[in-house]
Design a protein around this motif. Sequence first.
Motif, short mmCIF file in Angstrom:
data_model
loop_
_atom_site.label_atom_id
_atom_site.label_comp_id
_atom_site.label_asym_id
_atom_site.label_seq_id
_atom_site.Cartn_x
_atom_site.Cartn_y
_atom_site.Cartn_z
N MET A 1 0.88 -1.20 0.40
CA MET A 1 -0.05 0.39 -0.10
C MET A 1 1.14 0.89 0.23
N THR A 2 2.11 1.19 0.93
CA THR A 2 2.40 2.14 1.02
C THR A 2 3.68 1.95 1.81
N ASP A 3 5.15 2.89 1.70
CA ASP A 3 6.23 2.71 2.70
C ASP A 3 6.06 3.14 4.33
N LEU A 4 4.78 3.11 4.72
CA LEU A 4 4.85 3.38 5.92
C LEU A 4 4.77 2.04 7.23
N ARG A 5 5.65 2.29 7.96
CA ARG A 5 5.95 0.51 9.18
C ARG A 5 4.01 0.06 9.26
N ALA A 6 3.97 -0.98 9.19
CA ALA A 6 2.81 -2.42 9.45
C ALA A 6 3.48 -2.49 10.51
N VAL A 7 2.06 -2.46 11.32
CA VAL A 7 2.29 -2.83 12.60
C VAL A 7 1.03 -4.42 12.36
N ASP A 8 0.85 -4.99 13.76
CA ASP A 8 0.02 -6.26 13.84
C ASP A 8 0.11 -6.00 15.04
N PRO A 22 3.76 11.00 19.47
CA PRO A 22 2.58 10.42 18.86
C PRO A 22 2.69 9.79 18.39
N VAL A 23 1.57 8.58 18.35
CA VAL A 23 1.80 8.16 16.85
C VAL A 23 0.45 7.68 16.40
N LEU A 24 0.88 8.07 15.22
CA LEU A 24 -0.51 7.65 14.40
C LEU A 24 -1.25 6.73 13.55
N VAL A 25 -2.15 6.36 14.19
CA VAL A 25 -2.42 4.94 13.28
C VAL A 25 -3.92 4.90 11.97
N ASP A 26 -3.18 4.28 11.06
CA ASP A 26 -3.76 4.62 10.02
C ASP A 26 -5.05 2.69 9.29
N PHE A 27 -6.16 2.05 10.34
CA PHE A 27 -6.37 1.30 10.26
C PHE A 27 -7.25 1.24 8.78
N TRP A 28 -6.70 0.36 7.60
CA TRP A 28 -7.12 0.28 6.72
C TRP A 28 -7.34 -1.20 5.73
N ALA A 29 -7.77 -1.46 4.93
CA ALA A 29 -8.30 -2.68 4.45
C ALA A 29 -7.65 -2.63 2.84
N GLU A 30 -7.26 -3.79 2.50
CA GLU A 30 -6.93 -3.95 1.14
C GLU A 30 -8.00 -3.47 0.32
N TRP A 31 -9.26 -3.84 -0.03
CA TRP A 31 -11.15 -3.35 -0.54
C TRP A 31 -11.02 -2.49 -0.56
N CYS A 32 -10.58 -1.20 0.35
CA CYS A 32 -11.39 0.02 0.88
C CYS A 32 -10.49 1.44 -0.18
N PRO A 33 -11.30 2.17 -1.21
CA PRO A 33 -10.69 2.92 -2.00
C PRO A 33 -9.91 4.11 -1.04
N PRO A 34 -10.88 4.56 -0.49
CA PRO A 34 -10.71 5.84 0.59
C PRO A 34 -8.98 5.51 0.88
N CYS A 35 -9.18 4.47 1.37
CA CYS A 35 -8.06 4.10 2.32
C CYS A 35 -6.21 3.91 1.17
N HIS A 36 -6.53 3.27 -0.08
CA HIS A 36 -5.59 3.89 -0.78
C HIS A 36 -5.05 5.54 -1.35
N GLN A 37 -6.27 5.93 -1.03
CA GLN A 37 -6.62 7.38 -1.80
C GLN A 37 -5.64 8.52 -0.31
N ILE A 38 -5.54 8.01 1.21
CA ILE A 38 -5.68 8.97 1.80
C ILE A 38 -3.88 8.68 2.03
N ALA A 39 -3.70 6.48 1.84
CA ALA A 39 -2.50 6.10 1.58
C ALA A 39 -0.56 7.48 1.37
N PRO A 40 -1.40 7.89 0.19
CA PRO A 40 0.02 8.44 -0.13
C PRO A 40 0.14 10.13 0.87
N VAL A 41 -0.98 10.29 1.42
CA VAL A 41 -0.92 11.33 2.89
C VAL A 41 -0.51 11.21 3.79
N LEU A 42 -0.51 10.23 3.84
CA LEU A 42 0.00 9.54 5.18
C LEU A 42 1.46 9.75 5.18
N ALA A 43 1.89 8.70 4.05
CA ALA A 43 3.28 9.03 4.01
C ALA A 43 3.69 10.03 3.61
#
Length: 111
Positions: A1-8, A22-43
């Motif tokens: 998705m992006t080059d952001l670090r993934a946590v689990d 502070p830590v901003l966590v992006d809860f996302w899913a592969e099937w979610c178009p808005p998730c893909h739209q905001i990913a570059p902004v978060l990066a």
Amino acid sequence: MTDLRAVDEATFDEVVLRSGKPVLVDFWAEWCPPCHQIAPVLAQIGAERKDQLTVVKLNADEHPAIAARYRVMAMPTLILFHHGEMIWAVVGARPKARLLKELDDALLAAV
């Protein structure tokens, strides 16, 4: 998705809840178009504010226990943690300027 670090499940507590900043966590899913739209902004935000803020992503479908713990019901959900506590959350994609303002307001309120 992006080059952001993934946590689990194995890394969430250490990376997010025990972080010295502070830590901003992006809860996302592969099937979610808005998730893909905001990913570059978060990066971009993660790179630009790396001294003040850590931005990570968590795939809610792959790690439903963490999503359930924070009552994530829709994607994308962004949750800001500070000193191990959830201090701000928003559902849905945002333009970068609006997201930065909301983050700054949340961080100022937390100080």
